[in-house]
Scaffold this motif. Structure first.
Motif, mmCIF file in Angstrom:
data_model
loop_
_atom_site.group_PDB
_atom_site.id
_atom_site.type_symbol
_atom_site.label_atom_id
_atom_site.label_comp_id
_atom_site.label_asym_id
_atom_site.label_seq_id
_atom_site.Cartn_x
_atom_site.Cartn_y
_atom_site.Cartn_z
ATOM 1 N N LEU A 176 0.813 -1.207 0.000
ATOM 2 C CA LEU A 176 0.000 0.000 0.000
ATOM 3 C C LEU A 176 0.849 1.259 0.000
ATOM 4 O O LEU A 176 1.972 1.270 0.508
ATOM 5 C CB LEU A 176 -0.878 0.042 1.259
ATOM 6 C CG LEU A 176 -2.137 -0.816 1.312
ATOM 7 C CD1 LEU A 176 -2.781 -0.677 2.675
ATOM 8 C CD2 LEU A 176 -3.106 -0.446 0.217
ATOM 9 N N GLN B 97 -4.320 5.113 -1.544
ATOM 10 C CA GLN B 97 -4.933 3.952 -2.168
ATOM 11 C C GLN B 97 -6.185 3.525 -1.398
ATOM 12 O O GLN B 97 -6.470 4.024 -0.308
ATOM 13 C CB GLN B 97 -3.929 2.803 -2.258
ATOM 14 C CG GLN B 97 -2.811 3.070 -3.259
ATOM 15 C CD GLN B 97 -1.915 1.861 -3.449
ATOM 16 O OE1 GLN B 97 -1.424 1.278 -2.483
ATOM 17 N NE2 GLN B 97 -1.677 1.489 -4.698
ATOM 18 N N VAL C 222 -8.591 0.573 0.355
ATOM 19 C CA VAL C 222 -8.629 -0.725 1.018
ATOM 20 C C VAL C 222 -10.090 -1.123 1.202
ATOM 21 O O VAL C 222 -10.901 -0.332 1.684
ATOM 22 C CB VAL C 222 -7.917 -0.671 2.379
ATOM 23 C CG1 VAL C 222 -8.061 -2.001 3.121
ATOM 24 C CG2 VAL C 222 -6.446 -0.317 2.205
ATOM 25 N N CYS D 35 -5.003 5.844 3.830
ATOM 26 C CA CYS D 35 -5.757 5.180 2.767
ATOM 27 C C CYS D 35 -7.248 5.488 2.859
ATOM 28 O O CYS D 35 -7.766 5.846 3.913
ATOM 29 C CB CYS D 35 -5.559 3.666 2.844
ATOM 30 S SG CYS D 35 -3.855 3.143 2.527
#
Length: 343
Positions: free
Chosen positions: A157, A161, A163, A184
């Motif tokens: 990661l 980004q 998840v 994230c």
């Protein structure tokens, strides 16, 4: 001292509370006054005889716990009386890859935490973050490390980004909290409006109701502008795996963390599931002591608190097992232990 012993696979009522002599630490051991222990799914599998690793008859159950060091062996240098500690799920797996010679597990092949006083090898012990309560500290070794390793393997990661976590189990909640701390975006699935609100309360960005939206993978793709999730923390398979693959970005990682299903299931991946995907699929089986130490450092740095749903007294440990099995929890189920007897 009082301690629970598991004679062997059978009904929960077979878990026996006994009175035993206080153990004396060997040269490299710590005697720990247990303050809290936590139940995991694997503990139910062990007690019902469905766990893949053979269980030692008469073992003290539970892999997860925390307490205060009250005595140390002559060769102990890593800890002192008064230290607050937990221990690695695999007490002999210190670092590197899992190897056959270090496969002992607390609460399975060696004694665990469901006792007023626990003996630990100093090599297995880890200092717990000072901001955590005993119940929160007891939640770390299994679910916490599993989530940490799902997120932090090299190349997994970067900040920004997305998840995807499935449901509100222990690992999913840890993964959501840790992923937010890493910068994230987090999407979670659930079937409950009340749980959706609680997920948003811990920072989850988007929640998908998998009952109202059976093809929840399509909703995940819509929420990500068609790109899909960069990492899927897959804790509910095998049945969900096809949708996890469809929800994943082209070069995503899917981390498989489920254990045994109530009955054997066949993992089926269709051609449609694989179409257009270059995802990497990997497994995690908790982790080693060094990884538990890294998790503790991250929790301390970001002041993250594990979510504890319900706590039971030591005399009600069997009720804690039943609660974990039968009730729809949001966070850890723990047993709080008042070790007041002098060591």
């Amino acid at each position: 001292m009082r301690t629970y012993r598991l004679p062997g696979p059978g009904p929960l009522d077979d878990l026996k509370l006994a009175t035993e002599d206080m153990p004396t630490p060997g040269p490299n051991q710590l005697l720990v006054a247990t303050r809290a222990a936590a139940v995991n799914r694997r503990d139910l599998l062990i007690i019902t005889g469905r766990y893949p690793l053979p269980t030692r008859a008469g073992v003290i159950p539970l892999s997860d716990g925390a307490g205060e060091v009250v005595a140390v062996g002559d060769a102990v240098r890593r800890f002192a009386v008064g230290d607050r500690v937990t221990a690695s799920y695999w007490p002999r797996w210190i670092s590197g890859r899992l190897r056959p010679e270090v496969v002992d597990q607390l609460g399975c092949t060696v004694d665990g935490w469901l006792t007023e006083y626990a003996l630990l090898d100093q090599a297995a012990a880890v200092a717990v973050p000072e901001h955590l309560t005993w119940a929160e500290a007891a939640a770390l070794p299994c679910a916490g490390v599993s989530a940490w390793n799902a997120l932090t393997r090299p190349g997994t990661l970067t900040a920004g980004q997305t998840v995807l976590v499935l449901g509100t189990g222990d690992v999913a909640l840890f993964a959501a909290q840790l992923a937010k701390a890493m910068g994230c975006r987090v999407i979670a699935t659930t079937s409950s409006a009340a749980k959706a609100e609680r997920l948003r309360g811990i920072g989850v960005d988007d929640v998908v109701d998998y009952v109202a939206t059976p093809e929840w993978s399509k909703e995940v793709r819509a929420l990500t502008g068609g790109a899909g999730a960069d990492l899927v923390v897959e804790t509910q398979g095998p049945a969900t795996f096809g949708q996890s693959l469809r929800a994943a970005a082209t070069y995503a990682q899917i981390c498989l963390l489920w254990v045994a299903s109530p009955r054997p299931e066949v993992l089926t991946i269709t051609e449609d599931d694989l179409m257009g995907s270059l995802a990497t699929i990997r497994r995690e089986f908790v982790g080693n002591r060094v990884e538990l130490e890294a998790l503790c450092q991250a929790l301390a740095a970001h002041r993250i608190r594990p979510i504890v749903d319900r706590a039971f007294g030591f005399d009600d440990a069997i009720a804690a097992y039943r609660s974990y099995r039968d009730e729809d929890s949001f966070g850890k189920v723990v047993v709080e232990i008042d070790s007041t007897q002098p060591a």
